[in-house]
Structures are given as structure tokens and as C-alpha cells.
Design a protein around this motif. Structure first.
Motif, short mmCIF file in Angstrom:
data_model
loop_
_atom_site.label_atom_id
_atom_site.label_comp_id
_atom_site.label_asym_id
_atom_site.label_seq_id
_atom_site.Cartn_x
_atom_site.Cartn_y
_atom_site.Cartn_z
N GLY A 30 1.05 -1.30 0.38
CA GLY A 30 0.04 -0.23 -0.22
C GLY A 30 0.79 1.24 -0.04
O GLY A 30 0.21 2.49 1.07
N GLU A 376 -4.95 4.66 -5.88
CA GLU A 376 -5.16 3.12 -5.91
C GLU A 376 -5.53 2.62 -4.59
O GLU A 376 -5.68 2.15 -3.65
CB GLU A 376 -5.02 2.78 -6.88
CG GLU A 376 -5.25 2.86 -8.40
CD GLU A 376 -3.99 3.86 -8.80
OE1 GLU A 376 -3.37 4.46 -7.93
OE2 GLU A 376 -4.79 4.44 -9.85
N ASN A 380 -7.31 0.66 -0.16
CA ASN A 380 -7.68 -0.18 1.10
C ASN A 380 -7.52 0.21 1.63
O ASN A 380 -6.98 -0.48 3.20
CB ASN A 380 -6.80 -1.27 -0.02
CG ASN A 380 -7.14 -1.51 -1.47
OD1 ASN A 380 -8.16 -2.12 -1.47
ND2 ASN A 380 -6.78 -1.86 -2.26
N LEU A 383 -10.88 3.28 5.00
CA LEU A 383 -12.11 2.09 4.58
C LEU A 383 -13.20 2.55 5.11
O LEU A 383 -14.65 2.01 4.67
CB LEU A 383 -11.84 0.76 5.19
CG LEU A 383 -10.70 -0.43 5.52
CD1 LEU A 383 -10.96 -1.33 6.49
CD2 LEU A 383 -10.62 -0.84 4.38
N GLN A 408 -17.52 -1.32 -6.82
CA GLN A 408 -16.46 -2.04 -5.54
C GLN A 408 -17.43 -1.82 -4.87
O GLN A 408 -17.81 -3.21 -4.24
CB GLN A 408 -14.85 -1.66 -5.52
CG GLN A 408 -13.84 -1.44 -5.85
CD GLN A 408 -12.40 -0.99 -5.35
OE1 GLN A 408 -12.28 -1.71 -4.23
NE2 GLN A 408 -11.52 -1.22 -6.50
N GLU A 414 -17.16 -6.32 -1.43
CA GLU A 414 -17.22 -5.28 -0.64
C GLU A 414 -18.42 -4.52 -1.26
O GLU A 414 -18.14 -3.29 -1.23
CB GLU A 414 -15.94 -4.22 -1.58
CG GLU A 414 -14.27 -4.69 -1.24
CD GLU A 414 -13.55 -4.32 -1.68
OE1 GLU A 414 -13.77 -3.07 -1.45
OE2 GLU A 414 -12.41 -4.50 -2.96
#
Length: 669
Positions: A30, A376, A380, A383, A408, A414
Motif C-alpha cells: 500500500g 489506488e 484499501n 475503509l 466496488q 465489498e
């Protein structure tokens, strides 16, 4: 890195040594920061080659042997480097081009500056300016503000001067503001603003030091101050290594808002929750704080909600600390050597130098990078979808990432709740509405002819944060309905939630969204729900929607009448209603409708006669033919059709079926 703690500052726990295992874990996965893919590569610093950076032009200078064996100038935006030689008159302390690269300024001593003309088609003249004070500080171009440079006369003319005792100073080229450190402690800052040959003295302000200094000596270092433009406003960033509150052990970055008019005020405090060596960048309106000891970075967004302590808003970092994305440096050398694998770049190196807003230079490796934010990985790491949208909507390159997030949250695994989906839609449409209102206001001013009296008026810029209905339909909703993964009730609820949000912000819903709802209902045979949506005007009337309803008549017969009712309500769709009725061979109904709205004197006789003939009903044809004969008699005094009406074939057909004697005779009075 460039900003170290004051002497005696303790190192951050676990930093600065060991096998690097802890640091590796902190940076795994990440990575939301990266060095640009196409950096400026220059000859690395060594005893023969000196490297300088010009913050105004964002250029790096590689000066060999004082310039005698060559000077190479490169910038991130420069396609072709500038190369030249100059006489070696001693060690170069500073070297910079004026804006436009027309005049080169070289500082070799503390008392003078040399100038070289680089004007095209002009001789490369040299001239020197002595400093008026005891020693000249670091060289800095301010356009032609304080000194008017006369390249043709090889001289300079003093335009303005200001007497003030200065400890150190800092210049922000993006905002044309210089910041002077004054007083014994150095924490009273005096800003000046430069524009079009004028120098404006702004209100001075005081930086709050962590604690009362024990001695009367310089307590505010230049290395702990930065200036940057964030969300269009100029801020002074102060890296405070000790918090003023006793219950906080970590360092913090304090933001002072510096307006052109009015006083400078402390507005934001960024909590770092750690100590050690730091460096600051500003990228895409985000404050990036690098921590050398742990080889990680954190980002702060002052637009996001924080905690107000009565004087400033306190912010925690938006995302967990992560390392800059690993960077591979190509191996330089002959072709036979360059086939080797790239060498990993030593991130957070002690040789790195950071410049505002987003520049990182490694003089030892010979690279200049701009720092970039990768959106991007943020998806993740953040949240909370509402907070994620607040964050993404402020970024420059956000559109496709936002659309991806929307897709998503509608799909497994998700899939979000309807309340979360509604929140996201509302945030998107809030930005969409702001743009529409700004565009409407601009159009009204232009149409009223007021734009000439306001030369500063500019058309609103459509940023990537404007996600319109076409974007949502193309990239999210149509794809979502085609997949047919979700239960149909959820699918319909999502579509209606988006329409609800548009209506809430008073945005006219495009017909293709209603059509998507209708098609989805039909696919699942939910005709009762379709009927209710239409009956209670949940789906707004439109000609395209009415035509879609007509096409559904074969599978849902009531759709025909629903369509006609909708067209009648539109009142501007009379032609469409007539065409629909004629296509269904309901010629008499079409004629009654057109008579009901008073348009029967101007309609085309041939169009109705064509439809009557195609119906293969002789009595229907007779009735329609007779109607137009009577209209001709009433309007022109003669029942015959004129050549311009092109009804000859229908007159011939009438004679064949009913005889010539059946034609209406002219009435005479």
C-alpha cells in the motif's frame, strides 16, 4: 533528510539502526507515495563537480571546475538541457537563471554577484554588481523587483530597498513572498509580497516556540520552516519538535495562514506522534511528512475534519505510515553494462535534500525527482467510504479511482449498505451541483454582457472531482445492472438511490437513467412496480422514456397507454403522439387528438392518407379522405387537393374504390 531535531533531541524508538526489519514491515504494501518515473539525471556531486538547485525555475546546475569545464542545467519540464562554459574565477557559491533563462547570476563571494546575458542573438556580456551591505546573503531572483537588470547596458539599477535586521530568510517563488526572520530569538517573521515591480510589507507575526527559551539566542531555525500553497492559500509550516502541551510527546507541524491582507493566524496543527528527523513536502494539496528514522512518510489533508482546540484545528495523519514506493535506478555506462539489472535507490537517505513543494534531490546519486501521490492504494487503507470520498474528491487525478470505488461498493465482496452508498452518491452530487451552479452563474454573466466589465471573470474549471450522470451511467450503473450479480431489489434500490440524490440537489435527471430503471424492472418482470413508478411520477416524463414504453407494448400492453399519457403531459410532444398513433394504424384517434389541440388545419393530408391506406380499411380511408376534402372546401372554397400536397395517388385510389362520382363537388354560394 533536510530537517533535523534540535541538539539533544532523542531519536525515535527503534529508528536509525539494526537490521531494518522493523522499517521493512512499516513500509510493506500500500505505498501511496512514489518518486516520478522520469526524473532529472545529472552528474553526481564530487570534488570536481558541484551541484546547485534553483527553487524558482526548478532547475539543477552541475558545475564542473567552477564552470571552466562545463555547466549543465536541467529541469523537470525542460526537454533540452542548457550547456555552456564560463571562466573559473573561484568557487561558485550559488548560480541561478532569471525567469526565462535570459540572464545568469553567479555568486562566488559574499560581496558581489556576476551576471551573464543569455539573450538570443546578443553577445554574451558579463557584468558585476557589488553588494550594498557588509556581505551578500544567498542569491535569489525576484523577477525584476528590487533591482532592475539592464542587460544591454551591463548594469543594474536599484529600485527599492528595505532596512531590517535579518537572521535568515526564505522565498516562495509560487506566491512571490519572502519571509524574514527577525528579533534575537528569530521567531518574529516579517513577510514581503512582490508583484509587478512593487514590494508590499505584510503583517508580521510570531511563531509560538515549544517552550520559553533559556537564553537569548536564535531559537527558530530556517530548517524548521517551510512555505507552501495549499488549496490556493499560502501557509507557513513550522516543524515543532516538542509539543507545547505536556501530555504530548511527539513533534507536530503547525500551519500559519498567511493572507495578502490581514494578520497571519495559526490555523492547523498536524500531529506526528513521533520524534526524530523530519522533512516536509506538499503534493496535491497534501502535507507530506517524511520520517528518516523509520523510513516512512505520512500525509495530512487540512480539508478533512479535525478537532478544534479553540485556536486551531488538530489533524491526525490520514493513512498509516508507509514508505515511498521502492525505486530502481538504471545502471549508467556503456551499452554492454546497461543490460545489468537496475540498482535499488536508497530511500530516505541522509544525502536527500527536500525542496518545496514536491522536489527531492539526491546529489550523491545524481537524481532529481518530483514526489507523487498514488490514489489506488489509498482505497484499501481508508475503509470509511465517506471519508475516502472526502479525500479523493480533493485530488487532481481522482475521477477513475472514484468510479472504481463506486463499482466496488456495488459488487461482492465489498458491497456496501444502502446508507453508505447514499452517502457516497450525495458527496459526488454535491460537487457536481457546485460545478453546475458555477457554470450557470458564469453563463448568465456572459449573456448579460457583464463579462467585459469584469476582466477577472473566468469560466469554471471542470476538475476530475465533477462526476456527472454520464460518468456514473457509463462506468458504474450500466455495468452494475448488466452483471446481474446482486439481487434485483438491491439493484433497483441503488438506481433509485442515485436518482433520489440527484433530485435532492435539484439536478435534472437524464432520461437514460430512467430508461435503465425501466429496463431493469422489465428484465425481472416487475411491471406492477413500473406502473407505480410511472403513476406516482417517480420516473419523470420525457419523450425518450415514452418511446421506450411504446416498445414494451408487446410484453406489457398497458405500456402503450402509459406512453400516450406521458406524451400528453409533456404538451410539447404533439408530433410524437401523432406519429405513435399513426404507426399503430390508429388514424382516427390521431385525427381526433390533433383536432382536440386545434392543429387540424395545418397537418399533412398525405401523411394521414398514407396511414389510412396502409390500414387496408376502405371505410377508414373514405372517412379520412372526406375529412380533408371538407377541410379544403372550408379553407380554400374547393374540396380538391393542390399539387403541393402530393395526394394524386390517393385521389386515384379513391376513384378506383368509390367511383369518381363519390368525389366531393365544390359548393357555390
Amino acid at each position: 533528510m533536510s530537517r533535523e531535531p534540535p541538539p539533544g533531541e532523542e531519536e525515535a524508538p527503534g529508528g536509525g539502526g539494526g537490521d531494518g526489519t522493523a522499517r521493512g514491515r512499516a513500509g510493506e504494501g500500500g505505498c501511496y507515495l512514489a518518486l516520478c518515473a522520469r526524473p532529472v539525471h545529472f552528474e553526481k556531486a564530487n570534488p570536481v563537480n558541484c551541484v546547485f538547485f534553483d527553487e524558482a525555475n526548478k532547475q539543477v546546475f552541475a558545475v564542473r571546475s567552477g564552470g571552466a569545464t562545463g555547466v549543465v542545467v536541467k529541469g523537470l519540464e525542460d526537454r533540452n538541457p542548457i550547456s555552456f562554459r564560463m571562466e573559473d574565477k573561484g568557487e561558485v557559491k550559488c548560480i541561478k537563471f532569471s525567469l526565462g533563462n535570459k540572464i545568469l547570476a553567479v555568486q562566488r563571494t559574499l560581496k558581489s554577484v556576476e551576471f551573464l546575458n543569455f539573450i538570443p542573438d546578443s553577445p554574451q556580456l558579463e557584468y558585476t554588481q557589488e553588494c550594498k551591505v557588509s556581505k551578500c546573503p544567498k542569491l535569489m531572483w525576484l523577477g525584476e523587483t528590487l533591482m532592475l537588470v539592464l542587460p544591454e547596458k551591463r548594469s543594474l539599477k536599484l529600485l527599492k530597498n528595505q532596512s531590517i535586521n535579518v537572521n535568515w530568510y526564505m522565498y516562495c517563488p509560487e506566491s512571490s513572498v519572502i519571509l524574514l526572520s527577525t528579533t534575537v530569538l528569530g521567531n518574529v517573521l516579517q513577510p514581503f509580497y512582490f508583484k509587478s515591480g512593487t514590494m508590499s510589507k505584510l503583517s508580521k507575526f510570531e511563531i509560538e516556540l515549544p517552550a520559553a527559551p533559556k537564553s537569548s539566542k536564535l531559537s527558530l531555525s530556517e530548517r524548521d520552516i517551510a512555505m507552501a500553497t495549499i488549496y490556493g492559500q499560502l501557509y507557513v509550516l513550522y516543524l515543532r519538535h516538542h509539543s507545547r502541551t505536556s501530555n504530548s510527546t511527539g513533534a507536530e507541524v503547525v500551519l500559519y495562514h498567511l493572507p495578502r491582507e490581514g494578520s497571519c493566524k495559526k490555523t492547523h496543527i498536524l500531529k506526528l506522534n513521533r520524534t526524530g528527523k523530519f522533512a516536509l513536502n506538499v503534493v496535491d494539496n497534501l502535507v507530506v511528512v517524511h520520517h528518516q528514522d523509520t523510513e516512512t512518510s505520512v500525509i495530512f489533508d487540512i480539508k478533512l475534519k479535525g478537532e478544534f482546540d479553540g485556536s486551531a484545528t488538530i489533524h491526525q495523519f490520514v493513512l498509516p505510515p508507509r514508505s515511498i514506493q521502492p525505486y530502481q535506478m538504471p545502471v549508467a555506462g556503456p551499452a554492454s553494462v546497461t543490460s545489468q539489472s537496475p540498482v535499488p535507490c536508497k530511500l530516505y537517505s541522509s544525502s536527500w535534500i527536500v525542496f518545496q513543494p514536491d522536489i527531492i534531490i539526491s546529489a550523491s546519486e545524481g537524481y532529481l525527482w518530483s514526489l507523487q501521490v498514488k490514489l489506488e492504494p489509498v482505497v484499501n487503507l481508508l475503509l470509511d467510504k465517506g471519508k475516502l470520498m472526502d479525500f479523493l474528491l480533493q485530488r487532481k487525478e481522482c475521477k477513475m479511482v472514484i468510479l472504481s470505488v463506486c463499482s466496488q461498493m456495488l459488487s461482492e465482496p465489498e458491497r456496501g449498505s444502502l446508507s453508505v452508498i447514499a452517502t457516497v452518491f450525495d458527496k459526488l452530487n454535491h460537487e457536481y451541483k457546485k460545478y453546475l451552479e458555477a457554470e450557470q452563474s458564469y453563463t448568465m454573466v456572459v449573456e448579460a454582457g457583464l463579462s467585459r466589465s469584469n476582466p477577472l471573470l473566468k469560466r469554471p474549471v471542470r476538475t476530475q472531482a465533477v462526476i456527472d450522470q454520464s460518468d456514473m451511467y457509463t462506468h458504474v450503473l450500466s455495468v452494475f445492472t448488466e452483471k446481474k450479480e446482486a439481487p434485483h431489489k438491491f439493484t433497483i434500490a441503488v438506481l433509485m438511490e442515485y436518482i433520489r440524490s440527484l433530485n435532492q440537489f435539484q439536478i435534472a435527471v437524464q432520461h437514460y437513467l430512467y430508461e435503465l430503471v425501466v429496463k431493469t424492472l422489465v428484465q425481472h418482470n416487475l411491471f406492477y412496480m413500473l406502473h407505480q413508478f410511472l403513476q406516482y411520477h417517480v420516473l419523470s416524463d420525457s419523450k425518450p422514456l415514452a418511446c421506450l414504453l411504446l416498445s414494451l407494448e408487446s410484453i406489457y400492453p398497458p405500456a402503450h397507454q402509459l406512453s400516450l399519457d406521458m406524451l400528453k403531459r409533456l404538451s410539447t410532444a404533439n408530433d410524437e403522439i401523432v406519429e405513435v398513433l399513426l404507426s399503430k394504424h390508429q388514424v382516427l384517434a390521431a385525427l381526433r387528438f390533433i383536432r382536440g389541440i386545434g392543429g387540424h388545419d395545418s397537418i399533412s393530408a398525405r401523411k394521414f392518407l398514407d396511414a389510412a391506406k396502409q390500414a387496408e380499411d376502405d371505410m377508414l380511408f373514405y372517412t379520412i379522405f372526406r375529412f380533408f376534402e371538407q377541410r379544403n372546401q372550408r379553407l380554400r372554397g374547393n374540396p380538391s387537393f393542390t399539387p403541393g400536397e402530393h395526394c394524386e395517388e390517393h385521389v386515384t385510389f379513391f376513384k378506383q374504390v368509390f367511383g369518381e362520382q363519390a368525389l366531393m363537388k365544390p359548393t357555390t354560394f
